[in-house]
Design an enzyme around this catalytic site. Structure first.
Site, PDB file in Angstrom:
ATOM      1  N   PHE A 152       2.770  -6.641   1.407  1.00 13.15           N
ATOM      2  CA  PHE A 152       3.521  -7.334   0.357  1.00 13.15           C
ATOM      3  C   PHE A 152       4.503  -8.374   0.881  1.00 13.15           C
ATOM      4  O   PHE A 152       4.964  -9.230   0.149  1.00 13.15           O
ATOM      5  CB  PHE A 152       4.287  -6.309  -0.499  1.00 13.15           C
ATOM      6  N   LYS A 176      -8.072  -8.929   0.170  1.00 13.38           N
ATOM      7  CA  LYS A 176      -7.501  -7.911  -0.725  1.00 13.38           C
ATOM      8  C   LYS A 176      -5.986  -8.030  -0.580  1.00 13.38           C
ATOM      9  O   LYS A 176      -5.391  -7.504   0.359  1.00 13.38           O
ATOM     10  CB  LYS A 176      -7.986  -6.525  -0.276  1.00 13.38           C
ATOM     11  N   ARG A 180       1.311  -5.171  -4.765  1.00 14.38           N
ATOM     12  CA  ARG A 180       2.670  -5.435  -5.246  1.00 14.38           C
ATOM     13  C   ARG A 180       2.942  -6.937  -5.357  1.00 14.38           C
ATOM     14  O   ARG A 180       3.823  -7.359  -6.084  1.00 14.38           O
ATOM     15  CB  ARG A 180       3.695  -4.765  -4.318  1.00 14.38           C
ATOM     16  N   SER A 229       1.704  -1.158   7.225  1.00 14.73           N
ATOM     17  CA  SER A 229       2.475  -0.126   7.931  1.00 14.73           C
ATOM     18  C   SER A 229       1.607   0.577   8.981  1.00 14.73           C
ATOM     19  O   SER A 229       0.377   0.581   8.875  1.00 14.73           O
ATOM     20  CB  SER A 229       2.989   0.891   6.909  1.00 14.73           C
ATOM     21  N   CYS A 284       8.277  -7.972   9.670  1.00 15.03           N
ATOM     22  CA  CYS A 284       7.871  -7.148  10.813  1.00 15.03           C
ATOM     23  C   CYS A 284       8.489  -7.676  12.100  1.00 15.03           C
ATOM     24  O   CYS A 284       8.407  -7.026  13.127  1.00 15.03           O
ATOM     25  CB  CYS A 284       6.366  -7.077  10.919  1.00 15.03           C
ATOM     26  N   GLU A 385      11.070   2.947  11.224  1.00 13.36           N
ATOM     27  CA  GLU A 385      11.099   1.630  10.584  1.00 13.36           C
ATOM     28  C   GLU A 385      11.734   1.778   9.204  1.00 13.36           C
ATOM     29  O   GLU A 385      11.208   2.491   8.342  1.00 13.36           O
ATOM     30  CB  GLU A 385       9.677   1.061  10.439  1.00 13.36           C
TER      31      GLU A 385
HETATM   32  P1  NAD Z   1       1.262  -0.853   3.433  1.00 16.17           P
HETATM   33  O1  NAD Z   1       0.706  -0.269   4.670  1.00 16.17           O
HETATM   34  O2  NAD Z   1       1.850   0.059   2.420  1.00 16.17           O
HETATM   35  O3  NAD Z   1       0.127  -1.686   2.649  1.00 16.17           O
HETATM   36  C1  NAD Z   1      -0.644  -2.669   3.286  1.00 16.17           C
HETATM   37  C2  NAD Z   1      -2.012  -2.734   2.610  1.00 16.17           C
HETATM   38  O4  NAD Z   1      -2.664  -1.476   2.768  1.00 16.17           O
HETATM   39  C3  NAD Z   1      -1.961  -3.011   1.118  1.00 16.17           C
HETATM   40  O5  NAD Z   1      -2.939  -3.960   0.800  1.00 16.17           O
HETATM   41  C4  NAD Z   1      -2.245  -1.663   0.480  1.00 16.17           C
HETATM   42  O6  NAD Z   1      -2.976  -1.782  -0.717  1.00 16.17           O
HETATM   43  C5  NAD Z   1      -3.076  -0.949   1.528  1.00 16.17           C
HETATM   44  N1  NAD Z   1      -2.835   0.503   1.568  1.00 16.17           N
HETATM   45  C6  NAD Z   1      -1.658   1.140   1.368  1.00 16.17           C
HETATM   46  N2  NAD Z   1      -1.813   2.476   1.523  1.00 16.17           N
HETATM   47  C7  NAD Z   1      -3.119   2.674   1.839  1.00 16.17           C
HETATM   48  C8  NAD Z   1      -3.890   3.838   2.115  1.00 16.17           C
HETATM   49  N3  NAD Z   1      -3.344   5.045   2.092  1.00 16.17           N
HETATM   50  N4  NAD Z   1      -5.193   3.675   2.402  1.00 16.17           N
HETATM   51  C9  NAD Z   1      -5.764   2.454   2.419  1.00 16.17           C
HETATM   52  N5  NAD Z   1      -5.072   1.319   2.147  1.00 16.17           N
HETATM   53  C10 NAD Z   1      -3.765   1.417   1.872  1.00 16.17           C
HETATM   54  O7  NAD Z   1       2.316  -1.963   3.895  1.00 16.17           O
HETATM   55  P2  NAD Z   1       3.335  -2.806   3.011  1.00 16.17           P
HETATM   56  O8  NAD Z   1       4.409  -1.895   2.510  1.00 16.17           O
HETATM   57  O9  NAD Z   1       2.604  -3.646   2.034  1.00 16.17           O
HETATM   58  O10 NAD Z   1       3.928  -3.791   4.103  1.00 16.17           O
HETATM   59  C11 NAD Z   1       5.008  -3.454   4.926  1.00 16.17           C
HETATM   60  C12 NAD Z   1       4.550  -2.968   6.277  1.00 16.17           C
HETATM   61  O11 NAD Z   1       3.750  -3.972   6.895  1.00 16.17           O
HETATM   62  C13 NAD Z   1       5.700  -2.734   7.251  1.00 16.17           C
HETATM   63  O12 NAD Z   1       5.441  -1.557   7.967  1.00 16.17           O
HETATM   64  C14 NAD Z   1       5.671  -3.953   8.158  1.00 16.17           C
HETATM   65  O13 NAD Z   1       6.226  -3.750   9.433  1.00 16.17           O
HETATM   66  C15 NAD Z   1       4.207  -4.203   8.234  1.00 16.17           C
HETATM   67  N6  NAD Z   1       3.922  -5.567   8.637  1.00 16.17           N
HETATM   68  C16 NAD Z   1       3.440  -5.763   9.898  1.00 16.17           C
HETATM   69  C17 NAD Z   1       3.193  -7.051  10.346  1.00 16.17           C
HETATM   70  C18 NAD Z   1       2.678  -7.292  11.719  1.00 16.17           C
HETATM   71  O14 NAD Z   1       2.303  -8.403  12.014  1.00 16.17           O
HETATM   72  N7  NAD Z   1       2.620  -6.304  12.589  1.00 16.17           N
HETATM   73  C19 NAD Z   1       3.419  -8.138   9.488  1.00 16.17           C
HETATM   74  C20 NAD Z   1       3.889  -7.883   8.200  1.00 16.17           C
HETATM   75  C21 NAD Z   1       4.142  -6.591   7.785  1.00 16.17           C
END
Ligand code: NAD
Length: 492
Positions: A152, A176, A180, A229, A284, A385
């Protein structure tokens, strides 16, 4: 956009209303206004997108690279033309300030610009006469149907770490977006359509975990890129890999910044504060921990507390606002709980941003900047985090001790140092276990022509997003060893 609008999937060049039983509300985090509904698309719609992308692949891969980049040039113009509208949409659905949204759009466009160089970036290698009369060469060919699963916090930029490269390399593609923040990508898909990509070359499916799992399991999808995450990154990596797909999965972070006593206090605190509190800490590459060395401790803490307390928090669309809300009420509650836990572990709440109410935006998910001073390095919060505007401060006696603390973390997305000593900076650069390093830089975000290099629990895979890594990920190498017997008319 209105509360009754349902975000559309874009499949095979058509806008389609999902048949999903369930829809979620997309809300403005500053006002709690419902902006639209997003469908949790069922696996059958992932299948439709995969079929459309697979059908479009043979023609797209045969399109010369110089022709494939033409719609990308057009896309660059369209993104520039709609720059303000897209930035506005990011702020509406994500909450970050308008300037932060503009910064995000700039990096998204930069990735399109780099991918326009694919005719060169995709070139192979040739060795003549590896043995007498035998030549050997390596060519790069597209992988097939590829998909990106996005988080998001950067609704526009993160799909652009992958999409322009995937398309330019001759793959067809499914995105995809985060459930949010799906509205920015819906607009971008409209621009991709206008840019002239053939039907089925680019597709979108909206949804949550079930939609993601359908992507991970789909036999026609060959390559998966994920950002989100760490627990979900781990899940995506293992499930997609078990299904025989190539996968790169970027995860969470807890980025440490070392401050040495010789660092310029004014510049350092200004830059570090922007890193900690920018995007309300939902980045991140946010600094989440500072490790002050020796006598840097007290002056740094005092200056940071002053900056944190005076940060202007409010609605990101309003002039002068420096920090917006966090994404959801659940996220706010989680962050406030972790602040409490940090204080319970023995840290001093130097600045406490909990229970924030912004006049006129009482329903928003606001937390003011928060500082936990003297956070125990071995405690849970120093390793967790938080993904909010919260800084944990740790203190060390020496540079060696500070670097050891950096390396004791489970994540490895970014680590920074502030110093005027070249020798200390070099030691840090050499020894720090993180894939993105900042030296007197607060957010060491790689330009589009460098890989976004997470390490440890911040990354699962080998090749990262952006630049040459993306080109390698979205192509497979083919090596040809070639001998041509001499003909009678042209004897050797
Ligand atoms: P998230 O992991 O909750 O969701 C990311 C994606 O995964 C979404 O599209 C969601 O629909 C999907 N998803 C969520 N739960 C799932 C599950 N149980 N099974 C399959 N798919 C699932 O992350 P978020 O809250 O949207 O984003 C924040 C996180 O992203 C933070 O941890 C941040 O550090 C990380 N992030 C990392 C980077 C990087 O480059 N390393 C960059 C941006 C954000």
């Amino acid at each position: 956009m209105s509360a009754n609008d349902v975000v559309q999937n874009y499949i095979g060049g058509e806008w389609r209303t999902s048949s999903a039983d369930e829809q979620l509300e997309v809300t403005n985090p500053a006002t709690a206004e419902v902006l639209a509904l997003v469908p949790l698309s069922p696996p059958a719609e992932v299948d439709q997108a995969a079929q459309a992308a697979a059908a479009a692949f043979p023609r797209w891969r045969r399109t010369p690279a110089v022709d494939r980049v033409q719609p990308l040039f057009k896309l660059k113009d369209l993104l520039e033309h709609h720059f303000e509208d897209l930035s506005h949409t990011i702020t509406l659905e994500n909450g970050k300030t308008l300037d932060e949204s503009r910064g995000e759009m700039r990096r998204a466009i930069e990735n399109v610009e780099v991918a326009c160089g694919i005719p060169t970036l995709m070139q192979g290698d040739f060795s003549e006469d590896i043995a007498r009369g035998i030549d050997e060469y390596m060519i790069r060919q597209p992988v097939g149907v590829c998909a990106t699963i996005a988080p998001f916090n950067f609704p526009a930029m993160i799909p652009f770490w992958f999409m322009p490269y995937a398309l330019a390399c001759g793959n067809t593609y499914i995105v995809k977006p985060s459930e949010r923040t799906p509205l920015t990508m819906e607009k971008v898909l409209g621009l991709l359509e206008e840019a002239g990509f053939p039907k089925g070359v680019v597709n979108s499916v909206n949804g949550g975990p079930d939609t993601v799992n359908a992507i991970l399991d789909h036999p026609l999808i060959e390559g998966i890129t994920f950002v989100g995450s760490t627990p979900v990154a781990r899940h995506v990596y293992s499930r997609a890999a078990a299904n025989g797909k190539r996968v790169q999965a970027q995860g969470g972070a807890k980025n440490p910044t070392i401050v040495l006593p010789d660092a310029d206090l004014g510049t350092t605190t200004r830059i570090v504060a922007d890193s900690v509190f920018g995007n309300a800490g939902q980045r991140c590459l946010a600094t989440a921990l500072t490790i002050t060395v020796g006598e840097a401790r007290h002056a740094f803490a005092e200056a940071m507390a002053g900056i944190a307390a005076s940060r202007v928090v409010g609605y990101g669309l309003e002039e002068g606002v420096e920090m917006g809300p966090v994404i959801t009420p659940q996220s706010k509650a989680r962050i406030e709980g972790l602040i409490e836990k940090g204080a319970g572990e023995g840290a001093t709440l130097l600045v406490d941003g909990r229970n924030t109410v912004i006049r006129g935006y009482e329903a928003g998910n606001f937390i003011r900047p928060t500082i936990l001073d003297g956070l125990p390095a071995e405690g849970e919060i120093a390793q967790t985090e938080i993904f909010g505007p919260v800084l944990g401060m740790i203190h060390a006696d020496t540079v060696d001790e500070a670097i050891a603390l950096v390396n004791s973390g489970r994540y490895g997305n970014m680590a920074c140092v502030f110093t005027t000593s070249g020798a200390a900076a070099r030691q840090f650069r050499y020894e720090a276990e993180a894939g993105n390093i900042g030296i007197n830089i607060g957010v060491a975000a790689p330009m589009a022509f460098f890989p976004f290099s997470g390490w440890k629990d911040s990354f699962f895979g080998t090749l990262h997003g952006q630049g040459r890594h993306a080109v390698e990920f979205f192509t497979q190498t083919k090596v040809v060893v070639e001998r041509w017997p001499p003909t009678r008319r042209h004897p050797s």
